[in-house]
Design a protein around this motif. Structure first.
Motif, PDB file in Angstrom:
ATOM      1  N   MET A   1       0.991  -1.124   0.042  1.00 46.92           N
ATOM      2  CA  MET A   1      -0.132   0.237  -0.067  1.00 46.92           C
ATOM      3  C   MET A   1       0.813   1.253   0.202  1.00 46.92           C
ATOM      4  SD  MET A   1      -3.054   1.312   2.851  1.00 46.92           S
ATOM      5  CE  MET A   1      -4.179   0.478   1.693  1.00 46.92           C
ATOM      6  N   GLN A   2       0.582   2.259  -0.789  1.00 45.26           N
ATOM      7  CA  GLN A   2       1.226   3.408  -0.740  1.00 45.26           C
ATOM      8  C   GLN A   2       1.270   4.186   0.553  1.00 45.26           C
ATOM      9  OE1 GLN A   2      -0.231   4.992  -4.610  1.00 45.26           O
ATOM     10  NE2 GLN A   2       1.797   5.173  -5.343  1.00 45.26           N
ATOM     11  N   ARG A   3       2.164   4.941   0.860  1.00 46.62           N
ATOM     12  CA  ARG A   3       1.976   5.591   1.949  1.00 46.62           C
ATOM     13  C   ARG A   3       1.750   7.258   1.266  1.00 46.62           C
ATOM     14  NH1 ARG A   3       8.102   6.262   3.812  1.00 46.62           N
ATOM     15  NH2 ARG A   3       8.293   6.158   1.339  1.00 46.62           N
ATOM     16  N   PRO A   4       0.768   8.124   2.369  1.00 46.22           N
ATOM     17  CA  PRO A   4       0.644   9.058   1.851  1.00 46.22           C
ATOM     18  C   PRO A   4       1.724  10.234   1.740  1.00 46.22           C
ATOM     19  CG  PRO A   4      -0.507   8.715   4.042  1.00 46.22           C
ATOM     20  CD  PRO A   4       0.264   7.633   3.509  1.00 46.22           C
ATOM     21  N   VAL A   5       1.499  10.973   0.476  1.00 48.52           N
ATOM     22  CA  VAL A   5       2.573  12.033   0.266  1.00 48.52           C
ATOM     23  C   VAL A   5       1.894  13.368   0.807  1.00 48.52           C
ATOM     24  CG1 VAL A   5       3.889  12.898  -1.608  1.00 48.52           C
ATOM     25  CG2 VAL A   5       3.257  10.533  -1.652  1.00 48.52           C
ATOM     26  N   PRO A   6       2.957  14.084   1.550  1.00 48.35           N
ATOM     27  CA  PRO A   6       2.613  15.397   2.049  1.00 48.35           C
ATOM     28  C   PRO A   6       2.706  16.212   0.768  1.00 48.35           C
ATOM     29  CG  PRO A   6       4.250  14.601   3.396  1.00 48.35           C
ATOM     30  CD  PRO A   6       4.238  13.428   2.299  1.00 48.35           C
ATOM     31  N   GLY A   7       1.717  17.003   0.854  1.00 53.67           N
ATOM     32  CA  GLY A   7       1.550  18.118  -0.528  1.00 53.67           C
ATOM     33  C   GLY A   7       0.980  17.353  -1.710  1.00 53.67           C
ATOM     34  N   VAL A   8       0.489  16.134  -1.458  1.00 52.40           N
ATOM     35  CA  VAL A   8      -0.216  15.561  -2.749  1.00 52.40           C
ATOM     36  C   VAL A   8      -1.139  16.235  -3.590  1.00 52.40           C
ATOM     37  CG1 VAL A   8      -2.019  14.355  -1.761  1.00 52.40           C
ATOM     38  CG2 VAL A   8      -0.933  13.523  -3.656  1.00 52.40           C
ATOM     39  N   GLY A   9      -1.772  17.087  -2.910  1.00 45.96           N
ATOM     40  CA  GLY A   9      -2.925  18.067  -3.666  1.00 45.96           C
ATOM     41  C   GLY A   9      -2.359  19.231  -4.405  1.00 45.96           C
ATOM     42  N   HIS A  10      -1.062  19.695  -4.015  1.00 45.76           N
ATOM     43  CA  HIS A  10      -0.206  20.446  -4.814  1.00 45.76           C
ATOM     44  C   HIS A  10       0.127  19.885  -5.928  1.00 45.76           C
ATOM     45  CE1 HIS A  10      -0.692  23.973  -2.214  1.00 45.76           C
ATOM     46  NE2 HIS A  10      -0.042  23.199  -1.186  1.00 45.76           N
ATOM     47  N   LEU A  11       0.587  18.479  -5.731  1.00 44.14           N
ATOM     48  CA  LEU A  11       1.148  17.638  -6.959  1.00 44.14           C
ATOM     49  C   LEU A  11       0.211  17.464  -7.781  1.00 44.14           C
ATOM     50  CD1 LEU A  11       3.411  15.116  -4.755  1.00 44.14           C
ATOM     51  CD2 LEU A  11       4.214  17.000  -6.450  1.00 44.14           C
ATOM     52  N   LYS A  12      -0.876  17.113  -7.655  1.00 40.48           N
ATOM     53  CA  LYS A  12      -2.088  17.004  -8.436  1.00 40.48           C
ATOM     54  C   LYS A  12      -2.501  18.032  -9.253  1.00 40.48           C
ATOM     55  CE  LYS A  12      -3.575  12.864  -5.985  1.00 40.48           C
ATOM     56  NZ  LYS A  12      -4.842  11.911  -6.012  1.00 40.48           N
ATOM     57  N   LEU A  13      -2.331  19.285  -8.555  1.00 39.79           N
ATOM     58  CA  LEU A  13      -2.773  20.573  -9.404  1.00 39.79           C
ATOM     59  C   LEU A  13      -1.580  20.779 -10.472  1.00 39.79           C
ATOM     60  CD1 LEU A  13      -3.971  22.759  -6.503  1.00 39.79           C
ATOM     61  CD2 LEU A  13      -5.466  21.799  -8.207  1.00 39.79           C
ATOM     62  N   ALA A  14      -0.416  20.576 -10.089  1.00 45.44           N
ATOM     63  CA  ALA A  14       0.714  20.593 -10.968  1.00 45.44           C
ATOM     64  C   ALA A  14       0.930  19.667 -12.145  1.00 45.44           C
ATOM     65  CB  ALA A  14       2.071  20.776 -10.091  1.00 45.44           C
ATOM     66  N   VAL A  15       0.479  18.547 -11.839  1.00 42.48           N
ATOM     67  CA  VAL A  15       0.162  17.409 -12.768  1.00 42.48           C
ATOM     68  C   VAL A  15      -0.912  17.871 -14.056  1.00 42.48           C
ATOM     69  CG1 VAL A  15      -0.994  15.263 -13.434  1.00 42.48           C
ATOM     70  CG2 VAL A  15       0.723  15.517 -11.629  1.00 42.48           C
ATOM     71  N   ALA A  16      -2.014  18.540 -13.563  1.00 44.87           N
ATOM     72  CA  ALA A  16      -3.100  19.115 -14.476  1.00 44.87           C
ATOM     73  C   ALA A  16      -2.511  20.352 -14.952  1.00 44.87           C
ATOM     74  CB  ALA A  16      -4.199  19.558 -13.386  1.00 44.87           C
ATOM     75  N   ASP A  17      -1.491  20.953 -14.746  1.00 43.33           N
ATOM     76  CA  ASP A  17      -1.093  22.095 -15.536  1.00 43.33           C
ATOM     77  C   ASP A  17      -0.283  21.647 -16.806  1.00 43.33           C
ATOM     78  OD1 ASP A  17      -0.717  25.267 -15.439  1.00 43.33           O
ATOM     79  OD2 ASP A  17       1.407  24.257 -15.752  1.00 43.33           O
ATOM     80  N   ALA A  18      -0.609  22.303 -17.905  1.00 48.70           N
ATOM     81  CA  ALA A  18       0.130  21.985 -19.131  1.00 48.70           C
ATOM     82  C   ALA A  18       1.628  22.248 -18.913  1.00 48.70           C
ATOM     83  CB  ALA A  18      -0.356  22.865 -20.240  1.00 48.70           C
ATOM     84  N   ASP A  19       2.144  23.099 -17.985  1.00 49.69           N
ATOM     85  CA  ASP A  19       3.612  23.256 -18.082  1.00 49.69           C
ATOM     86  C   ASP A  19       4.270  22.588 -16.742  1.00 49.69           C
ATOM     87  OD1 ASP A  19       3.918  24.997 -20.233  1.00 49.69           O
ATOM     88  OD2 ASP A  19       3.186  26.603 -19.291  1.00 49.69           O
ATOM     89  N   GLY A  20       3.464  21.844 -15.875  1.00 46.94           N
ATOM     90  CA  GLY A  20       3.734  21.324 -14.742  1.00 46.94           C
ATOM     91  C   GLY A  20       3.979  22.395 -13.562  1.00 46.94           C
ATOM     92  N   ALA A  21       3.461  23.378 -13.648  1.00 48.94           N
ATOM     93  CA  ALA A  21       3.865  24.486 -12.578  1.00 48.94           C
ATOM     94  C   ALA A  21       2.877  24.575 -11.410  1.00 48.94           C
ATOM     95  CB  ALA A  21       3.653  25.948 -13.386  1.00 48.94           C
ATOM     96  N   PHE A  22       3.205  24.713 -10.210  1.00 45.39           N
ATOM     97  CA  PHE A  22       2.594  24.703  -9.198  1.00 45.39           C
ATOM     98  C   PHE A  22       1.690  25.992  -9.161  1.00 45.39           C
ATOM     99  CE2 PHE A  22       5.454  21.504  -8.136  1.00 45.39           C
ATOM    100  CZ  PHE A  22       4.863  20.530  -7.560  1.00 45.39           C
ATOM    101  N   LYS A  23       0.523  26.172  -8.834  1.00 47.17           N
ATOM    102  CA  LYS A  23      -0.236  27.250  -8.923  1.00 47.17           C
ATOM    103  C   LYS A  23      -0.669  27.650  -7.425  1.00 47.17           C
ATOM    104  CE  LYS A  23      -0.296  27.728 -13.202  1.00 47.17           C
ATOM    105  NZ  LYS A  23       0.441  28.392 -14.013  1.00 47.17           N
TER     106      LYS A  23
END
Length: 151
Positions: A1-23
């Motif tokens: 089972m995967q461990r929770p990653v701190p900041g995963v919400g920010h990571l998912k938003l960056a994944v969704a950005d075309a340039d991979g930028a954190f918003k």
């Protein structure tokens, strides 16, 4: 089972950005964690990569996600599909569920292809025929797999 990653919400938003930028706003400690874990890198105004978490936090104009950060943002089902459930041509096994494939496509880690191997917009399911296009791992998906295997 995967461990929770701190900041995963920010990571998912960056994944969704075309340039991979954190918003949006992130605390300095979150930025330090993402940089220190290798999930992100920082750029100055001239797009030079800043080395080390402390200078990066102080001088960064942009924080962008790395391949390892993209891997960390995946669910267990998504990472298993991306790593273990593709054939030698990069096609996903037909048993990978459509929500998992759709999430990987949305993240740019997979794409649909027609019978000639050309990218397709979707799986081609009309509601009557079932899927006619197959999902394949993209080059970015392969980079993410390599980054994830090194952890």
């Amino acid at each position: 089972m995967q461990r929770p990653v701190p900041g995963v919400g920010h990571l998912k938003l960056a994944v969704a950005d075309a340039d991979g930028a954190f918003k949006g706003r992130m605390s300095a400690s979150t930025v330090r964690h993402l940089l220190g874990a290798g999930f992100a890198y920082a750029e100055d105004a001239d797009r030079f990569v800043l080395e080390g978490p402390e200078p990066a936090v102080a001088l960064a104009r942009r924080i962008r996600i790395t391949a390892l950060g993209r891997f960390a943002a995946l669910t267990e089902a998504q990472s298993k599909a991306l790593v273990d459930r593709v054939d030698s041509e990069g096609a996903f096994e037909r048993t990978v569920t459509w929500p998992t494939v759709l999430a990987l496509v949305s993240a740019g880690l997979a794409e649909y292809r027609d019978n000639e191997g050309c990218p397709a917009e979707d799986d081609g399911d009309t509601g009557l025929s079932g899927p006619v296009h197959r999902a394949y791992r993209t080059e970015l998906g392969a980079e993410v797999v390599l980054a994830g295997r090194d952890t």
